[in-house]
Enzyme design. Sequence first.
Site, PDB file in Angstrom:
ATOM      1  CG  HIS A 429      13.063 -17.602  24.024  1.00 38.07           C
ATOM      2  ND1 HIS A 429      12.375 -18.480  24.821  1.00 38.07           N
ATOM      3  CD2 HIS A 429      12.738 -17.929  22.755  1.00 38.07           C
ATOM      4  CE1 HIS A 429      11.684 -19.321  24.067  1.00 38.07           C
ATOM      5  NE2 HIS A 429      11.887 -19.005  22.811  1.00 38.07           N
ATOM      6  CE  LYS A 621      18.983 -20.080  37.946  1.00 36.47           C
ATOM      7  NZ  LYS A 621      17.653 -20.189  37.449  1.00 36.47           N
ATOM      8  NE  ARG A 622      25.605 -22.066  29.626  1.00 41.96           N
ATOM      9  CZ  ARG A 622      25.837 -21.842  28.331  1.00 41.96           C
ATOM     10  NH1 ARG A 622      24.974 -22.282  27.434  1.00 41.96           N
ATOM     11  NH2 ARG A 622      26.925 -21.229  27.929  1.00 41.96           N
ATOM     12  CE  LYS A 627      21.088 -17.851  32.931  1.00 36.01           C
ATOM     13  NZ  LYS A 627      19.641 -18.096  32.856  1.00 36.01           N
ATOM     14  CB  THR A 736      12.043 -23.246  32.387  1.00 36.87           C
ATOM     15  OG1 THR A 736      13.395 -23.297  31.931  1.00 36.87           O
ATOM     16  CG2 THR A 736      11.189 -22.545  31.360  1.00 36.87           C
ATOM     17  CE  LYS A 740      12.821 -27.509  33.586  1.00 39.37           C
ATOM     18  NZ  LYS A 740      14.065 -27.230  32.852  1.00 39.37           N
TER      19      LYS A 740
HETATM   20  C1  NBG Z   1      16.205 -17.955  27.608  1.00 44.18           C
HETATM   21  C2  NBG Z   1      15.937 -17.015  28.761  1.00 44.18           C
HETATM   22  C3  NBG Z   1      15.244 -17.736  29.911  1.00 44.18           C
HETATM   23  C4  NBG Z   1      14.013 -18.447  29.405  1.00 44.18           C
HETATM   24  C5  NBG Z   1      14.376 -19.351  28.251  1.00 44.18           C
HETATM   25  C6  NBG Z   1      13.172 -20.042  27.661  1.00 44.18           C
HETATM   26  C7  NBG Z   1      17.633 -17.501  25.665  1.00 44.18           C
HETATM   27  C8  NBG Z   1      17.931 -16.595  24.539  1.00 44.18           C
HETATM   28  N1  NBG Z   1      16.656 -17.151  26.485  1.00 44.18           N
HETATM   29  O1  NBG Z   1      14.879 -16.813  30.889  1.00 44.18           O
HETATM   30  O2  NBG Z   1      17.138 -16.438  29.188  1.00 44.18           O
HETATM   31  O3  NBG Z   1      13.428 -19.193  30.428  1.00 44.18           O
HETATM   32  O4  NBG Z   1      14.992 -18.610  27.220  1.00 44.18           O
HETATM   33  O5  NBG Z   1      12.204 -19.123  27.296  1.00 44.18           O
HETATM   34  O6  NBG Z   1      18.264 -18.514  25.800  1.00 44.18           O
END
Ligand code: NBG
Length: 904
Positions: A429, A621-622, A627, A736, A740
């Site tokens: 990820h 988001k975080r 980001k 993701t 949404k």
């Molecule tokens: C996160 C990514 C996102 C991705 C999500 C789900 C981690 C390590 N990765 O871009 O930063 O949408 O995983 O796949 O949290």
Amino acid sequence: MSSAIDMEERAKARIEAEVQNLLDPDAFQLSEGNEKVLLRQKSYIDELEMDVDEEQELKEKKEKLWKLLCTYLPCDVLSLQKSIVQHVEYTLARRRYKRDKCSFYQATAISVRDRLIERWTDTQQYLSSKDSKRVYYLSLEYLLGRNLQNAMSCLALRNRYAAALEELGYSLEELTEEERDPGLGSGGLGRLASCFLDSLATLNFGAWGYGLRYKFGLFEQRLISKAQAEFPDFWLKEGYPWEVERPDVQYLVRMYGEVEDRVDPETGEVKVAWKGGEDVLAEGFDIPVPGFHTLNTNNLRLWTSKASCEFDLGSFNDGQYYAAIEEKERSEPLTSVLYPCDNNAPGKELRLRQQYFFVSATLQDILRRYKKSPSHGLLDLPNKVAIQLNETHPAIAIPELMRLLLDDENLCWQDAWHIVHNTCAYTNHTVMPEALEIWPLPLVEQILPRHLRIIYEINHQFLSEVRRRWPGDPQRVARMSIIEESEPKMVKMAHLAIIGCHKVNGVAQVHTGLLCKSLFRDFYEMWPEKFVNITNGVNHRRWMLQANPAMSAVISKWLGTHDWVHDLGRLERLKELSSNPEFQRDWQEMKRYNKRKLAEFIERTCDVDVDADAMFDVHVKRIHEYKRQFMNILGVAYRYLRILSLLAEEKFDELRQVVPKVVIFAGKAAPNYSVAKDVIKLIIAIADTINSDTRIGGLLKVVFIPNYNVSVAEVIIPGSDLSQHISTAGFEASGTSNMKFCMNGSLLLGSRDGANLEIEQSVGRANIFMFGANTKEVRTLQTTMQYRKPQLDGRLAHVTQEIRSGRFGPTSFDSLVDSLLPENDRYMVGHDFGSYLEALEVSDAAFRKPEEWTAKTIVSCASMSRFSSDRCIREYAEKIWNVEPHQFRPPNKNTSSSSNNNNP
Ligand code: NBG
């Protein structure tokens, strides 16, 4: 005016009720007297038949037992009411006459859970009878969100529960608010896992999730003194009514100790023995995972650590009674707290111990279940079990499964390796170096000495193969090794996972491309067939149907059916309606309704009054440098300064062109990530200045909504017009929330990164605002300074000057601002700023044309079928797991008494 609003409210409430009616079809209901016919022949009762005994007496007893168990719980309104009040009184021991929302929420949840449990037991039994292949999803994180409405909708009982509660003096909505989000994850990775569980159950795949039951979830974020403050998130404070404790499911997990080679005196074979160390007990807690409008109900098993009950009796005899107990009690904290791991390395010893504890209990549980069937030989495991590793967090499963097969099951290395390799698969990820897990070798050796031996052997065999394929290429050997020869040496979990798994997948096309072309290039060259892309998806039932009932009602009304809930591809038909004025009116009303709800929420949580007619521009988001919330707030400051200068210069025509905007931020920064926390401070500082500046009227407002989580997202996303997904290209694996937002009729302003690129393909270039350097350009810019612009964009320079001058308060943001200088600009904020502002202008211009804007949002929403987690799960099932769905069908009421067979 107010009566018009009331009418609008009433109309919407009616529309929401209508959609719920559509979605609670009677045909799906199980009612009293529905026999569990399918299980008649192979039932719980038969399991009592230890030895075949034809005695009449035993038969009668079994018949009696069967009769008591053989029907499903009734689901008419009165029965639901009885079950709720009984749980208030007998399960919770509270007074049912007292008005107490918390008790009634819990009792309602337990009443729903009862109905899930019977489906769940039957599903498991049915799947065993089919001997179907099972999927196990191993994730250290889940973000489940609230469960009450989801579970009721899955059971098609929402209306009945709502009616039952109404008559008891409670509204379902108010009880929903009583549920606390289990914060067992930190960001997209955990929410993805939860969307996957929902789709797996809905699509009738026999799949279990495994995870940890952290006592403290991701911290609760509050804003104190204009900054983030973290508070413990004790989500279990009131208990969690959805879980079932399993004192019957316990495993011992050993850590520390030492290894010793032992020669078998008979065969002369050398066996490795792992001795000493500490045992911790893992106990399971199960949460049923219902599928939407199917009886199939899966399971999420979360482990908690307990003191093992094996005491050193010597200590007792020495009079060390309390010391011996205290010693044991120390194992409890292992699963206490979740380390936020969203692209940050927590680097905690405890985290490695948690990972191993999780993996060991899970694998022991999977093997125990597998071996229960006498026909199952271990070599057949890959045909019956698929294990998916969510990131490298559970990658220690590779050596642990080897250990269980070698040391406990006495298999030879080749057989064990064949099984492990063909059973496990790994999802990556992230490509961010700081998020790739590596563990100091001495730490691994100390906690898991046996596993380190196994890792050495895996590495040895693997590197021999590399040397055979690429003779005379020692650099390649060094690059691919699991062990990094640094000081101290490190164990690279991603390499271990790639070598140990038969498939590795990335989560968006561009991301998988990066894995193959750069991060894991050597491995891709060696095993190109091992790498696959499966672009992420989200559960549209939660994110559209549950989070946005008003939109769901409009969609169902105009399509004349709600079949889109099962198959998002059906939304395509909305595209031809996108310019229809009546449809547009319904759609705009729906958006306004959701924006008003969001505005009320903002008023409650931020004490800022915002106008629902302004554009709601959302970035949630975080908080992370990549980001680029920083870029957004700089853009906001620029907009503010520009409005002020138009005012000062009395350029009223241009002022009239300014789109009134509410900029909405939310997200948590990791507690030890000071740059991210500074970004929050800057957002708050700028927001305070702008919101209190009466000169700009309603043209601009900025809010930071605290404590972003799944429930908050369910309010924010439906109420947004524009949403920002502006990561530096090459950094966001997929994202993701972008999906949404689009599903909820919000347009994206996005960088050329992650799933944004695929969303662009689906919705069309005219319906998304893209900007900035692409992955390749970012690469070049990062490696070759000469391509960078030598100076800041003039507009950015102006903004930074104002920040430095203290225009937004006395706090110094110098170090943040310094990071924009071309030589420091790792995340290309300075570089992309100009094209970012241009994209914002294009979106403003589009917003000024409401019909065109509305049509764009409709087309975006209607183009989202690719991004449903249903599609995603089908791809995993086909490309990685090789599993088929098995639907446990509802017993047919008409034939229930006559057909006593096993055919669904
Ligand atoms: C996160 C990514 C996102 C991705 C999500 C789900 C981690 C390590 N990765 O871009 O930063 O949408 O995983 O796949 O949290």
